[in-house]
Design an enzyme around this catalytic site. Structure first.
Site: not given
Length: 418
Positions: A166, A306, A317, A338, A343, A404
């Protein structure tokens, strides 16, 4: 170090098929979620996604290309050509005399998943009688996006794909900025693309319990930082920007959306999917990006988070932002687009960097929609539900992307000033 500016933006998202359509939809708080149309979702825990709608590949490719190009390649090339056109490069090509000084960095997280699925199914069904497409390999490998873009634009400089889940789009843009800043090239076409709304994509993320299962209300499913969130909404699309060295851009009379001030990348070194506690890795990445940009925390006015709408990402975050910005964190506007686009995985960071540039240029912040019940652990100003005009404009914005494998990227964008 040379200054790097953004002169073109190409966006292809679930809420719009170009830059202005996407921007307008974001300011209107429009969700791109809906029932999945690309495969039969009967029995799947998640039956909705944020799909790109109404995209006409024939506007960018001939019929023969459309027949064999995987969807992620179509998206990446289309967004790149929109960005190049937006940058005003004659004939949508880089100047021939400078072609060795222009490159392409466009990546993806997973690549040609649909082509792999279809080829596998047909091959298993027909056995040795199945005739493989000669385009099979070139349709699944991720670096075919920059390859195709370089062929179309004539860019003969560095050409590769970053693959970092991502964070792919943000890494692509940040690393491209470094090439220009340090004098290796004068221009870069950079970003990310993704098209994984497939059986394997949805099934795999469902197995991880990462996706929202709010099948009865998909428009309300993506709700970053909100108490009742239950996972992210998988999406597809592409975002590409044209980056140029400032003086080169000025010489050709290019319009300038904003300036790339700084970038950092690091690793959590913690877990393959879960972020480090308290967002320790994110904290280090944000601090490094601010240092690279020579920007004090108090100068940042907006963060495009994010913000995936998952419990661990959102709270960590938030913790990272509070740790880095201290008292200024309460004055910061933080939103997650998002909540509207879903996403887009490898495309997300590039789209969101483009959104930051537009926010700085136009002085308006997109909201976080579906924000109904605050989460006590997420207690910042998330620009809830309604876009916000900023008196005096936005001087500095930041985009966070975390992937990830514990990979992190932060990009700092500023309003362009002479």
């Amino acid at each position: 170090m040379r200054r790097v500016v953004i002169t073109g933006i190409g966006l292809l998202t679930p809420v719009g098929n170009d830059r202005e359509a996407t921007w307008s939809a974001l300011l209107a708080g429009k969700s791109g979620a809906g029932p999945i149309t690309q495969f039969d979702t009967t029995g799947y825990a998640t039956q909705f996604a944020c799909e790109v709608k109404g995209f006409d590949p024939l506007a960018f490719f001939d019929k023969r290309e459309v027949k064999h190009l995987d969807r992620f390649l179509q998206f990446g090339v289309a967004a790149a050509m929109m960005a190049v056109d937006d940058a005003g490069l004659p004939g949508k090509r880089v100047p021939e005399a400078d072609a060795d000084r222009w490159g392409v960095y466009i990546g993806a997280g997973l690549g040609g998943v649909k082509t792999i699925e279809d080829t596998h199914d047909s091959g298993r069904a027909k056995g040795a009688r199945y005739g493989f497409s000669p385009y099979f390999v070139t349709d699944i490998i991720i670096n075919m996006i920059p390859g195709l873009v370089s062929i179309r634009t004539g860019a003969r400089g560095p050409n590769m794909s970053h693959v970092s889940a991502c964070a792919t789009g943000a890494h692509s843009i940040g690393e491209a900025m470094r090439l220009i800043r340090h004098g290796y090239v004068d221009g870069m076409i950079a970003g990310g693309a993704e098209a994984t709304i497939t059986m394997l994509g949805v099934g795999g993320f469902n197995a991880m319990r990462a996706l929202s299962t709010r099948n009865d209300a998909p428009l309300k499913a993506s709700r970053p930082f909100e108490k009742d969130r239950d996972g992210f909404v998988i999406a597809e699309g592409a975002g590409v920007v044209v980056l140029e060295e400032l003086e080169a851009a000025k010489r050709r009379g290019a319009k300038i959306y904003g300036e790339l001030l700084g970038y950092a990348a690091n690793a959590d070194a913690h877990h393959i999917t879960a972020p480090a506690p308290e967002g320790i890795g994110a904290q280090r990445c944000i601090r490094a990006a601010l240092a690279d940009a020579k920007v004090a925390p108090a100068q940042v006015g907006y963060i495009n988070a994010h913000g995936t709408s998952t419990e661990f990402n959102d709270k960590n975050e938030t913790a990272a932002i509070k740790a880095v910005f201290g008292d200024h964190a309460k004055k910061l506007a933080v939103s997650s687009t998002k909540s509207m686009t879903g996403h887009m995985l490898g495309a997300a960071g590039a789209v969101e960097a483009g959104v930051c540039a537009l926010a700085c240029q136009r002085g308006v912040l997109p909201p976080t929609i579906n924000y109904d019940t605050p989460d006590p652990e997420c207690d910042l100003d998330y620009v809830p539900n309604t876009a916000r005009e900023v008196a005096g404009g936005v001087e500095v914005a930041m985009s966070n992307s975390f992937g990830f494998g514990g990979t992190n990227a932060t990009v700092v964008v500023g309003r362009y000033r002479e």
